[in-house]
Design an enzyme around this catalytic site. Structure first.
Site, PDB file in Angstrom:
ATOM      1  CB  THR A 240      34.782  41.824 -65.153  1.00 20.92           C
ATOM      2  OG1 THR A 240      33.552  42.352 -65.657  1.00 20.92           O
ATOM      3  CG2 THR A 240      35.951  42.407 -65.928  1.00 20.92           C
ATOM      4  CD  GLN A 262      33.201  45.127 -68.656  1.00 21.61           C
ATOM      5  OE1 GLN A 262      32.857  46.297 -68.511  1.00 21.61           O
ATOM      6  NE2 GLN A 262      33.227  44.274 -67.654  1.00 21.61           N
ATOM      7  CG  HIS A 265      37.055  45.906 -64.909  1.00 16.94           C
ATOM      8  ND1 HIS A 265      36.750  46.606 -63.768  1.00 16.94           N
ATOM      9  CD2 HIS A 265      36.009  46.086 -65.744  1.00 16.94           C
ATOM     10  CE1 HIS A 265      35.572  47.187 -63.910  1.00 16.94           C
ATOM     11  NE2 HIS A 265      35.107  46.897 -65.101  1.00 16.94           N
ATOM     12  CD  GLU A 332      30.626  40.502 -64.657  1.00 13.98           C
ATOM     13  OE1 GLU A 332      30.599  41.106 -63.580  1.00 13.98           O
ATOM     14  OE2 GLU A 332      31.667  40.368 -65.344  1.00 13.98           O
ATOM     15  CG  HIS A 333      28.850  42.912 -68.019  1.00 13.05           C
ATOM     16  ND1 HIS A 333      30.081  42.553 -67.490  1.00 13.05           N
ATOM     17  CD2 HIS A 333      28.258  43.707 -67.094  1.00 13.05           C
ATOM     18  CE1 HIS A 333      30.220  43.106 -66.297  1.00 13.05           C
ATOM     19  NE2 HIS A 333      29.136  43.807 -66.035  1.00 13.05           N
ATOM     20  CG  ASP A 366      30.307  48.708 -65.504  1.00 13.53           C
ATOM     21  OD1 ASP A 366      29.791  47.634 -65.164  1.00 13.53           O
ATOM     22  OD2 ASP A 366      31.261  48.786 -66.312  1.00 13.53           O
ATOM     23  CD  GLU A 420       8.077  10.510 -46.684  1.00 15.58           C
ATOM     24  OE1 GLU A 420       8.355  11.058 -45.601  1.00 15.58           O
ATOM     25  OE2 GLU A 420       8.041  11.108 -47.773  1.00 15.58           O
ATOM     26  CG  HIS A 425       6.745  12.538 -39.429  1.00 15.03           C
ATOM     27  ND1 HIS A 425       7.833  11.941 -38.847  1.00 15.03           N
ATOM     28  CD2 HIS A 425       7.223  13.638 -40.082  1.00 15.03           C
ATOM     29  CE1 HIS A 425       8.917  12.635 -39.121  1.00 15.03           C
ATOM     30  NE2 HIS A 425       8.577  13.678 -39.878  1.00 15.03           N
TER      31      HIS A 425
END
Length: 440
Positions: A240, A262, A265, A332-333, A366, A420, A425
């Protein structure tokens, strides 16, 4: 306790050169692949017996069955602390408000008269949601995974969380209670790579899933990478991160508290302050010393996280440079604690989630902001999003053309097919019109 990186003076480098100057945790998923490969293969061939054996090795508990009995879920909810239940109820209510608004609607576009393309959104049939259970207990991660899956309309929802010796081989009772509160009755006492492999390959107890989401340790991330393709994944979540962009007006008490929040964690968690204020940097350093001494998990998590190479105070010339730095870091934050924080936040391009001003801390996100806390880490916010209803949906195009609408465009299709060197096709259209291209 926390290092400094001084980027003042010269113009900031660009692109990768700037990113290389910024702190980041080492998270070598590639190296972990060889560790998880035999685990996943064992689960593939031996099913639940392998999940049980690996659970005994890594979690220290021998299970009779990986499936959590319904009675254990009901008991966990009955015995849940009323205050915790009320908090989970509110977290769920707010998350539903936000995620319900993310639902996609079917849309039909008339391309030409008689020719339409409809995009409809269909949920995956079955998901496996991983909830960590190592150093901490994360009933909030149950909420953040289950709510968007349910709001997307997923019919098959299974949760896996590591068995706990202290809980008699079941996942933590608060995790079980959160599952029961959300109406999830398919829960497995399985963690790590073996849980991801169980979801991917299926076992006697667990049907295979289409998608696996949820954060985990490096071995969970490695198993996701190994099995991606057989299953869809949300992300390879790493340690984190929090980045705080702050000026001289920010309160160092708040900034330090948020960095610590943080860091608690994991010893690999990243805490980064980006500021143009030498005074705020010094005051935050002093606050870190004071607040860390008064909290929990200091030696095993917080101190190594703050002292690690992934954490730093980054000094910049001004907030414009600060914005450049946080966009390069892609946290992340990301907290913005500056004057006119909302205007600055609106200019952020790379972040998993942005928290505006002193009264929107990451801890709110959170649990009870209504936003999702399963977010991209390791700089992946420059190309990836957090978990949402969209994570569980697939867009399907439905093409519906009449004969006249097809005739009108056939010559273009034939021309492009031949350009192509794919004449069959074009022939697929010619066959519908007697092998002749309709005249325009």
């Amino acid at each position: 306790m926390i290092s400094r990186i001084d980027l003042r003076g010269d113009a900031l480098p660009e692109g990768g050169a700037l990113r290389d100057l910024l702190p980041r945790a080492e998270f070598d998923v590639e190296a972990a692949l060889e560790t998880v490969r035999p685990i996943c293969e064992d689960v593939r061939h031996r099913g639940s017996a392998a999940v049980i054996d690996w659970g005994e090795k890594f979690d220290g508990v021998r299970l009779e069955s990986v499936r959590v009995p319904a009675a254990a879920l009901a008991r966990a909810l009955d015995e849940l602390d009323p205050a915790v239940r009320a908090a989970l109820d509110e977290s769920i209510r707010r998350a539903r408000l936000v995620h319900r608004a993310q639902r996609r609607t079917t849309h039909t576009t008339q391309v030409v008269p008689g020719g339409t393309v409809t995009e409809k959104w269909v949920p995956v049939d079955r998901v496996g949601l991983y909830v960590p259970g190592g150093r901490s207990v994360y009933p909030s991660s149950v909420v953040m995974n289950v709510v968007p899956a349910q709001e997307a309309g997923v019919e098959g929802v299974a949760v896996a969380s590591p068995p706990q010796k202290e809980s008699g081989g079941l996942p933590h009772p608060t995790i079980l209670a959160a599952c029961a509160l959300l109406g999830v009755d398919e829960v497995y006492a399985a963690g790590g790579a073996q849980a991801v492999a169980m979801f991917a390959y299926g076992t006697e107890d667990c049907l295979p899933v289409d998608l696996v989401t949820g954060p985990g340790n490096i071995y969970v991330a490695a198993a996701k990478r190994l099995l991606k393709g057989r299953i869809g994944i949300d992300a390879e979540a790493g340690p984190t991160e929090i980045a705080v962009l702050a000026d001289a007006g920010a309160d160092p008490v708040h900034v330090a508290a948020d960095l610590i929040s943080q860091a608690e964690h994991d010893p690999m968690a990243a805490a980064v302050l980006v500021t143009d204020s030498e005074e705020l940097a010094a005051a935050t350093e002093a606050e870190l010393v004071t607040q860390v001494a008064a909290t929990k998990h200091v030696e095993e998590r917080i101190e190594p996280a703050l002292a690690g190479r992934q954490s730093a105070i980054v000094l910049v010339n001004d907030l414009e440079d600060g914005l450049t730095v946080v966009n390069a870091y892609a946290a992340e934050h990301l907290e913005i604690q500056t004057a006119d924080a909302a205007a600055l936040a609106d200019r952020v391009r790379n972040a998993g989630a942005v928290f505006v001003g002193p009264w929107s801390p990451v801890s709110l996100g959170d649990y009870c902001a209504g936003s999702n806390h399963v977010l991209p880490t390791g700089g992946c916010a420059c190309h990836s999003s957090g978990l949402s209803v969209q994570s569980f949906l697939r867009g399907i195009h439905i093409v519906d053309y009449t004969r006249d609408a097809l005739a009108e465009v056939t010559h273009h299709v034939v021309t492009l097919a031949e350009a192509e060197d794919l004449p069959a096709h074009g022939a697929a259209l010619k066959a519908r019109f007697g092998w002749k291209v309709p005249q325009q």
